[in-house]
Design a protein around this motif. Structure first.
Motif, PDB file in Angstrom:
ATOM      1  N   ILE A  16      43.575  55.808 -40.038  1.00 38.17           N
ATOM      2  CA  ILE A  16      44.419  55.861 -41.233  1.00 38.17           C
ATOM      3  C   ILE A  16      44.425  57.276 -41.816  1.00 38.17           C
ATOM      4  O   ILE A  16      45.481  57.817 -42.163  1.00 38.17           O
ATOM      5  CB  ILE A  16      43.920  54.839 -42.272  1.00 38.17           C
ATOM      6  CG1 ILE A  16      44.179  53.415 -41.768  1.00 38.17           C
ATOM      7  CG2 ILE A  16      44.586  55.068 -43.624  1.00 38.17           C
ATOM      8  CD1 ILE A  16      43.454  52.334 -42.546  1.00 38.17           C
ATOM      9  N   GLU A  17      43.253  57.872 -41.900  1.00 37.63           N
ATOM     10  CA  GLU A  17      43.147  59.221 -42.463  1.00 37.63           C
ATOM     11  C   GLU A  17      43.939  60.231 -41.639  1.00 37.63           C
ATOM     12  O   GLU A  17      44.581  61.133 -42.182  1.00 37.63           O
ATOM     13  CB  GLU A  17      41.681  59.631 -42.535  1.00 37.63           C
ATOM     14  CG  GLU A  17      41.441  60.916 -43.307  1.00 37.63           C
ATOM     15  CD  GLU A  17      39.981  61.122 -43.640  1.00 37.63           C
ATOM     16  OE1 GLU A  17      39.710  61.816 -44.642  1.00 37.63           O
ATOM     17  OE2 GLU A  17      39.106  60.600 -42.922  1.00 37.63           O
ATOM     18  N   ALA A  18      43.925  60.042 -40.326  1.00 34.93           N
ATOM     19  CA  ALA A  18      44.588  61.001 -39.437  1.00 34.93           C
ATOM     20  C   ALA A  18      46.098  60.783 -39.330  1.00 34.93           C
ATOM     21  O   ALA A  18      46.854  61.743 -39.130  1.00 34.93           O
ATOM     22  CB  ALA A  18      43.969  60.923 -38.044  1.00 34.93           C
ATOM     23  N   ARG A  19      46.558  59.540 -39.480  1.00 30.88           N
ATOM     24  CA  ARG A  19      47.938  59.231 -39.103  1.00 30.88           C
ATOM     25  C   ARG A  19      48.832  58.690 -40.217  1.00 30.88           C
ATOM     26  O   ARG A  19      50.055  58.730 -40.090  1.00 30.88           O
ATOM     27  CB  ARG A  19      47.943  58.211 -37.951  1.00 30.88           C
ATOM     28  CG  ARG A  19      47.203  58.682 -36.704  1.00 30.88           C
ATOM     29  CD  ARG A  19      47.202  57.605 -35.633  1.00 30.88           C
ATOM     30  NE  ARG A  19      46.409  57.975 -34.456  1.00 30.88           N
ATOM     31  CZ  ARG A  19      46.192  57.176 -33.435  1.00 30.88           C
ATOM     32  NH1 ARG A  19      46.709  55.955 -33.425  1.00 30.88           N
ATOM     33  NH2 ARG A  19      45.452  57.585 -32.403  1.00 30.88           N
ATOM     34  N   MET A  20      48.256  58.182 -41.285  1.00 31.53           N
ATOM     35  CA  MET A  20      49.083  57.439 -42.232  1.00 31.53           C
ATOM     36  C   MET A  20      50.110  58.310 -42.950  1.00 31.53           C
ATOM     37  O   MET A  20      51.261  57.900 -43.144  1.00 31.53           O
ATOM     38  CB  MET A  20      48.203  56.726 -43.272  1.00 31.53           C
ATOM     39  CG  MET A  20      49.011  55.880 -44.247  1.00 31.53           C
ATOM     40  SD  MET A  20      48.014  54.832 -45.324  1.00 31.53           S
ATOM     41  CE  MET A  20      47.276  56.046 -46.428  1.00 31.53           C
ATOM     42  N   HIS A  75      35.177  45.466 -48.570  1.00 27.03           N
ATOM     43  CA  HIS A  75      33.936  46.005 -48.007  1.00 27.03           C
ATOM     44  C   HIS A  75      33.392  47.108 -48.916  1.00 27.03           C
ATOM     45  O   HIS A  75      33.790  48.273 -48.831  1.00 27.03           O
ATOM     46  CB  HIS A  75      34.187  46.505 -46.580  1.00 27.03           C
ATOM     47  CG  HIS A  75      34.708  45.412 -45.688  1.00 27.03           C
ATOM     48  ND1 HIS A  75      33.884  44.470 -45.114  1.00 27.03           N
ATOM     49  CD2 HIS A  75      35.971  45.089 -45.326  1.00 27.03           C
ATOM     50  CE1 HIS A  75      34.619  43.610 -44.420  1.00 27.03           C
ATOM     51  NE2 HIS A  75      35.897  43.965 -44.527  1.00 27.03           N
ATOM     52  N   ALA A  76      32.451  46.712 -49.782  1.00 30.49           N
ATOM     53  CA  ALA A  76      31.947  47.616 -50.823  1.00 30.49           C
ATOM     54  C   ALA A  76      31.339  48.881 -50.248  1.00 30.49           C
ATOM     55  O   ALA A  76      31.442  49.961 -50.852  1.00 30.49           O
ATOM     56  CB  ALA A  76      30.916  46.879 -51.686  1.00 30.49           C
ATOM     57  N   GLN A  77      30.736  48.775 -49.066  1.00 30.22           N
ATOM     58  CA  GLN A  77      30.064  49.941 -48.485  1.00 30.22           C
ATOM     59  C   GLN A  77      31.053  51.002 -48.025  1.00 30.22           C
ATOM     60  O   GLN A  77      30.688  52.168 -47.829  1.00 30.22           O
ATOM     61  CB  GLN A  77      29.153  49.510 -47.321  1.00 30.22           C
ATOM     62  CG  GLN A  77      29.862  49.163 -46.011  1.00 30.22           C
ATOM     63  CD  GLN A  77      30.436  47.749 -45.979  1.00 30.22           C
ATOM     64  OE1 GLN A  77      30.551  47.086 -47.016  1.00 30.22           O
ATOM     65  NE2 GLN A  77      30.794  47.279 -44.796  1.00 30.22           N
ATOM     66  N   LEU A  78      32.323  50.614 -47.858  1.00 31.58           N
ATOM     67  CA  LEU A  78      33.354  51.561 -47.432  1.00 31.58           C
ATOM     68  C   LEU A  78      34.360  51.858 -48.551  1.00 31.58           C
ATOM     69  O   LEU A  78      35.320  52.594 -48.342  1.00 31.58           O
ATOM     70  CB  LEU A  78      34.099  51.012 -46.208  1.00 31.58           C
ATOM     71  CG  LEU A  78      33.262  50.867 -44.933  1.00 31.58           C
ATOM     72  CD1 LEU A  78      34.034  50.097 -43.868  1.00 31.58           C
ATOM     73  CD2 LEU A  78      32.850  52.234 -44.403  1.00 31.58           C
ATOM     74  N   ALA A  86      34.263  53.603 -51.432  1.00 33.03           N
ATOM     75  CA  ALA A  86      34.418  54.982 -51.905  1.00 33.03           C
ATOM     76  C   ALA A  86      35.205  55.810 -50.896  1.00 33.03           C
ATOM     77  O   ALA A  86      36.053  56.629 -51.282  1.00 33.03           O
ATOM     78  CB  ALA A  86      33.051  55.612 -52.156  1.00 33.03           C
ATOM     79  N   ARG A  87      34.934  55.583 -49.612  1.00 35.46           N
ATOM     80  CA  ARG A  87      35.665  56.351 -48.590  1.00 35.46           C
ATOM     81  C   ARG A  87      37.138  55.953 -48.577  1.00 35.46           C
ATOM     82  O   ARG A  87      38.027  56.814 -48.467  1.00 35.46           O
ATOM     83  CB  ARG A  87      35.061  56.144 -47.204  1.00 35.46           C
ATOM     84  CG  ARG A  87      35.745  57.045 -46.183  1.00 35.46           C
ATOM     85  CD  ARG A  87      35.204  56.962 -44.790  1.00 35.46           C
ATOM     86  NE  ARG A  87      36.037  57.803 -43.930  1.00 35.46           N
ATOM     87  CZ  ARG A  87      36.275  57.559 -42.656  1.00 35.46           C
ATOM     88  NH1 ARG A  87      35.701  56.530 -42.053  1.00 35.46           N
ATOM     89  NH2 ARG A  87      37.062  58.356 -41.969  1.00 35.46           N
ATOM     90  N   ALA A  88      37.420  54.655 -48.684  1.00 36.03           N
ATOM     91  CA  ALA A  88      38.811  54.199 -48.692  1.00 36.03           C
ATOM     92  C   ALA A  88      39.560  54.787 -49.885  1.00 36.03           C
ATOM     93  O   ALA A  88      40.697  55.262 -49.743  1.00 36.03           O
ATOM     94  CB  ALA A  88      38.854  52.670 -48.725  1.00 36.03           C
ATOM     95  N   ILE A  89      38.943  54.761 -51.044  1.00 34.75           N
ATOM     96  CA  ILE A  89      39.573  55.340 -52.240  1.00 34.75           C
ATOM     97  C   ILE A  89      39.793  56.842 -52.047  1.00 34.75           C
ATOM     98  O   ILE A  89      40.853  57.377 -52.386  1.00 34.75           O
ATOM     99  CB  ILE A  89      38.714  55.059 -53.480  1.00 34.75           C
ATOM    100  CG1 ILE A  89      38.749  53.567 -53.812  1.00 34.75           C
ATOM    101  CG2 ILE A  89      39.185  55.889 -54.682  1.00 34.75           C
ATOM    102  CD1 ILE A  89      37.780  53.148 -54.890  1.00 34.75           C
TER     103      ILE A  89
END
Length: 224
Positions: A153-157, A179-182, A184-187
């Motif tokens: 997603i980060e590379a292509r979206m 998925h709480a552990q991910l 912050a990265r998703a945001i």
């Protein structure tokens, strides 16, 4: 109309339900039919499940007929290759969306198709693979490489065509919500890419901008 309903009878009824104003609204969203969806659902409710009629309606290549076919079909009756061919003919957004959500997700072939479509070079087909992946993120994430999905997603979206971009953005938000552990990265990915940040959103709706979407859904769950 239950029982020996013919395609001609159904097509005549759909033609009678044609509403120029509904068509005008639908065409702004890339769809090409003029039947109010509530009226379409009323027809489907009366017809009930009729698999053979559903197949015949799909073959008309009329969008309203295809939507009706989705509502009266038996999802598990379709083979994998048949669903693949149907998806590739579902070019308008509403037909594509209903086929994936109302038929493919209920099919025993859903996972095979998810894997095949996810990597398809056609962005519209690939968007269906992402939609099925988003469904798994929410309901059955075991075995998914969630961090790897965020990498893609980060590379292509940002540069993806509209419908594929929308599907990838939904997956991004779903990972952050579920998925709480991910989270912050998703945001963070959403904030950097700014995809759909300025999307016009009515006051009573949640923005599709992933950081806002994630925060709002997490807030509702915590309050609920």
């Amino acid at each position: 109309m239950v029982g020996e309903t013919t395609v001609a009878e159904v097509m005549a009824e759909l033609a009678a339900l044609e509403d120029p104003r509904a068509r005008q609204v639908n065409e702004r969203h890339g769809d090409d039919h003029g039947v109010n969806l509530s009226r379409l659902r009323e027809v489907a409710k009366r017809l009930k499940t009729q698999q053979e009629l559903a197949r015949q309606l799909w073959e008309t290549d009329d969008s309203a007929a295809k939507l009706l076919a989705v509502l009266i079909c038996r999802p598990k009756a379709y083979g994998r290759d048949e669903l693949d061919a149907m998806l590739r003919r579902a070019r308008t957004p509403k037909v594509h969306d209903w086929l994936v959500n109302y038929v493919v997700k209920k099919s025993p072939h859903a996972e095979q198709l998810r894997l095949a479509w996810f990597a398809d070079p056609d962005p519209v087909v690939a968007s269906a693979g992402w939609a099925l992946t988003t469904d798994r993120v929410a309901k059955n994430p075991e075995g998914l490489d969630l961090a790897g999905l965020l990498d893609l997603i980060e590379a292509r979206m940002r540069d993806a065509p509209d419908r594929l971009q929308w599907a990838m953005n939904h997956c991004l938000a779903q990972i952050g919500i579920e998925h709480a552990q991910l989270r912050a990265r998703a945001i963070g990915i959403g904030e950097r890419l700014e995809v759909l940040k300025d999307y016009p959103t009515p006051p009573d709706c949640t923005s599709p901008f992933a950081p806002v979407w994630i925060a709002e859904m997490v807030r509702r769950r915590q309050e609920g």
